[in-house]
Design an enzyme around this catalytic site. Structure first.
Site, short mmCIF file in Angstrom:
data_model
loop_
_atom_site.label_atom_id
_atom_site.label_comp_id
_atom_site.label_asym_id
_atom_site.label_seq_id
_atom_site.Cartn_x
_atom_site.Cartn_y
_atom_site.Cartn_z
N GLU A 51 0.87 -1.18 0.00
CA GLU A 51 0.00 0.00 0.00
C GLU A 51 0.90 1.23 0.00
OE1 GLU A 51 -2.96 0.88 2.99
OE2 GLU A 51 -3.48 -1.25 3.04
N ASP A 62 -6.09 8.56 10.16
CA ASP A 62 -4.78 8.13 10.62
C ASP A 62 -4.40 8.67 11.99
OD1 ASP A 62 -3.66 6.45 8.53
OD2 ASP A 62 -3.92 8.22 7.26
N TYR A 175 -11.01 -5.02 3.11
CA TYR A 175 -10.12 -4.55 4.18
C TYR A 175 -10.92 -4.45 5.48
CZ TYR A 175 -6.45 -1.39 6.11
OH TYR A 175 -5.45 -0.80 6.85
#
Ligand code: PLP
Lengths: 274, 396
Positions: A51, A62, A175
């Site tokens: 990735e 994040d 995912y």
């Protein structure tokens, strides 16, 4: 001719047979373009998919480690076109499937179709857009199909009745987000993780990987019991900070050592999935 | 009427958030729609707005300001007279009650100037909820008094140290925190921004400003106003004033945005003048960004307008031409701050001073029988310290 696009990603993970696929994350251009290229080539030796994050000013999904990596790359002058150029350089010497991880705003700014075209031209195989939920993704999914790129959706422990719909739309892989919260290293995983991953597997026809919080070979071994792949981000990116420090020291041997340390860590993570 | 079922105002709005939040947003919308039509909820909210916050706020004919400008009649909608000193409480009472009635024990908020943080900490105390407020480290310095007020009210204030260390990043931190605690935490967003249903919900809780204004101006003047003027950060006080007048085509709607040191410089927060289409904090809207989609830092003398985005419904109103948006610089706002203080004895918030500055400019160009309503969104106590540093020496 080698496969590209969604099939390349899916096959790379499926081809691991009894092993769980190892999928590291790094920010493109962290700590700078050339060192980032070296890091990507090191990772390519042990990775089933990589990735590549597009550094962004406002990385909402994040935690501190990846925010810092993103900032290092931006400060070194990384941009979306330069990141695509970096991907093309890696593609020229490696067949490892590459997934572009980007927030949605740079996609909107570049133009959805134009960006997909540019990703395909650079040799990327798919995209992850963490702030583009299923309901907003129709145009992007269509463009991804047009350019034969995987659009890998995130599925969360809070997705519940949404799992079916999202998993069915997944291309490349699905995912699974291991826990509530943003990216970052964690000590342990939610007890319901296995049941959740199993539910996603039942709902999807592509492999299912787990990410967020995976930070050690021990974690990888634990997840290998039930996940087709594991994604390791913050723990790798944290080591890029060491690389940045080595880089700014101006000591070439120290830089080599820090990259070697990252490479060694990637090897351990990859082997833990056996 | 907007938004549509996807939470869109034309091409703007929607829900661009990590998947972890999607179920919570769907649930929030369902809870909101259920309570919005529940007579008990409406009755409680009305009584808190009246008995706790002091509504209705007056619509005051500012005769000396009118004379000063020398044109249209200027009325001030006195949101500064609300409990806690700004319009923000209209929204936090609404969302706080929603949190309470859906069984949440804990609320979080982002804040820029600290007014929304204070208003959230206030309703958290009122309803017995735990409260955490995210505030940019730089804003905590600029608005130290509000930080202390929040702490006095029992809230925890967490500095946002990422990015620009102002409202944009406080909002990022609040969203990140919400992703982690979504199962037991209610996020009280402070403006008509964020993912659907927030822009709709905050507008609905703020429309009381426009609903009252409509009744009051008809009572005082026997007709609707010709123009409404309000400052725009995220856009909640403006949306609240404008919304009940959207269908009255003869009422001009004017949002005033912060031009900082000038829109020709790099230091401003003039999203409408300089922004372009993109996604910020969960909605498709207009924002200040570079050619690669990196969000650009905003600047304004007023922390509450120091934001590189704008609510999606404003983006839509601008695009459709129903509302227009005008820039006002730091200096013009500062001048209006002293003008209003000296001709009317009302110290406005620096945010609201932007609206006053434009209103005075516009009034000059209009005939004396035109009616203008300016939203005085907050009072200036919180800004006295900043203004003292800037002009203190010139007053003897
Ligand atoms: C007094 C006052 N007015 C206006 C604003 C700007 O917010 P909005 O545009 O949502 O009304 C703020 C924000 O802090 C404020 O405190």
């Amino acid at each position: 001719m080698t496969m590209r696009g969604q099939t390349a990603i899916e096959q790379a993970i499926r081809n691991c047979y009894k092993r769980t696929a190892f999928i590291p994350f790094v920010s493109a251009g962290d700590p700078n373009e050339d060192v980032s290229y070296r890091i990507l080539l090191e990772l390519a030796q042990f990775s089933d998919v990589i990735e590549v994050g597009i550094p962004y000013s406002d990385p909402l999904a994040d935690g501190p480690a990846i925010q810092a990596g993103s900032l290092r790359a931006l400060q070194a002058g990384m941009t979306l076109p330069k990141a695509l150029r970096l991907i093309a350089r890696v593609r020229a010497v490696s067949d490892v499937p590459l997934v572009v991880f980007t927030y949605v705003n740079p996609v909107v700014q570049y133009g959805v179709d134009a960006l997909m075209q540019a990703c395909a031209d650079a040799g990327a195989d798919g995209l992850i857009i963490p702030d583009l939920p299923f309901e907003e993704s129709a145009e992007t999914r269509e463009a991804a199909v047009r350019h034969d790129l995987a659009l890998i959706p995130l599925i969360s422990l809070t997705s519940h009745e949404r799992v079916q719909m999202i998993a069915a739309s997944a291309t490349g892989f699905a995912y699974c987000v291991s826990s509530l919260g943003v990216t970052g290293e964690r000590a342990s995983f939610a007890t319901e993780l296995r049941a959740f991953v199993d539910a996603v597997k039942r709902a999807s026809s592509v492999p299912v990987a787990v990410g967020f919080g995976v930070s050690s070979p021990l974690h990888v071994r634990e997840l290998a019991e039930f996940a087709d792949g594991v994604i390791v981000g913050s723990a790798i990116v944290r080591r890029c900070e060491d690389i940045q420090n080595a880089l700014s020291s101006g000591d070439a041997a120290r830089l080599d050592d820090s990259i070697e340390a990252l490479s060694q860590f990637a090897r351990e993570l990859s082997e833990a999935g056996r | 009427m907007f938004p549509d079922e996807r939470g869109r105002f034309g091409e703007f709005g929607g829900k661009y958030v990590p998947e972890t939040l999607m179920s919570a947003l769907v649930e929030l919308e369902a809870d909101y729609r259920r309570l919005a039509s529940d007579p008990e909820f409406s009755r409680l909210l009305r009584s808190y707005l009246r008995d706790y916050s002091g509504r209705p706020t007056p619509l005051y004919f500012a005769s000396r300001l009118t004379e000063f400008a020398g044109g249209a009649k200027i009325y001030l909608k006195r949101e500064d007279l609300n409990h806690t000193g700004a319009h923000k409480i209209n929204n936090t009472l609404g969302q706080g009650l929603l949190a309470k009635m859906t069984g949440k024990q804990r609320v979080i908020a982002e804040t820029g100037a600290g007014q929304h943080g204070v208003a959230t900490a206030t309703v958290a105390a009122l309803f017995g909820l735990q409260c955490t407020v995210f505030m940019g480290e730089e804003d905590m310095e600029r608005q130290a008094l509000n930080v202390f007020r929040m702490r006095l009210l029992g809230a925890e204030v967490i500095p946002a140290r990422s990015g620009t260390k102002t409202l944009k990043d406080a909002t990022n931190e609040a969203i990140r925190h919400w992703v982690e605690h979504v199962e037991d935490t209610y996020y009280i967003i402070g403006s008509v921004v964020g993912p659907h249903p927030y822009p709709m919900m905050v507008r609905d809780f703020q429309r009381v400003i426009g609903d009252e204004t409509r009744e009051q101006i008809i009572e005082q003047e026997g007709r609707l106003p010709d123009a409404l003027v309000a400052c725009v950060g995220g856009g909640s006080n403006a949306m609240g004033l404008f919304y009940p007048f959207l269908r009255d085509g003869n009422v001009r709607l004017i949002g005033v945005e912060a031009a900082g040191e000038g829109i020709e410089t790099a230091r401003h927060a003039a999203t409408m003048a300089k922004g372009s289409r993109g996604v910020l904090h969960g909605s498709m809207t207009l924002l200040m960004q570079d050619e690669f989609g990196q969000v650009q830092p905003a600047h304004s003398i007023s922390a509450g307008l120091d934001y590189p985005g704008i609510g999606p419904e404003h983006a839509h109103l601008a695009k459709s031409g129903r509302a227009s948006y005008e820039p006002i610089t730091d200096q013009e706002a500062l001048d209006a701050f002293t003008t209003l203080t000296q001709v009317e004895g009302i110290i406005p918030a620096l945010e609201s001073a932007h609206a006053i500055a434009y209103a005075v400019k516009l009034a000059k160009t209009l005939p004396a029988d035109d009616l203008m309503v300016v939203n005085l969104s907050g009072r200036g106590d919180k800004d006295v310290h900043t203004v003292e540093r800037l002009i203190g020496g010139s007053l003897q």
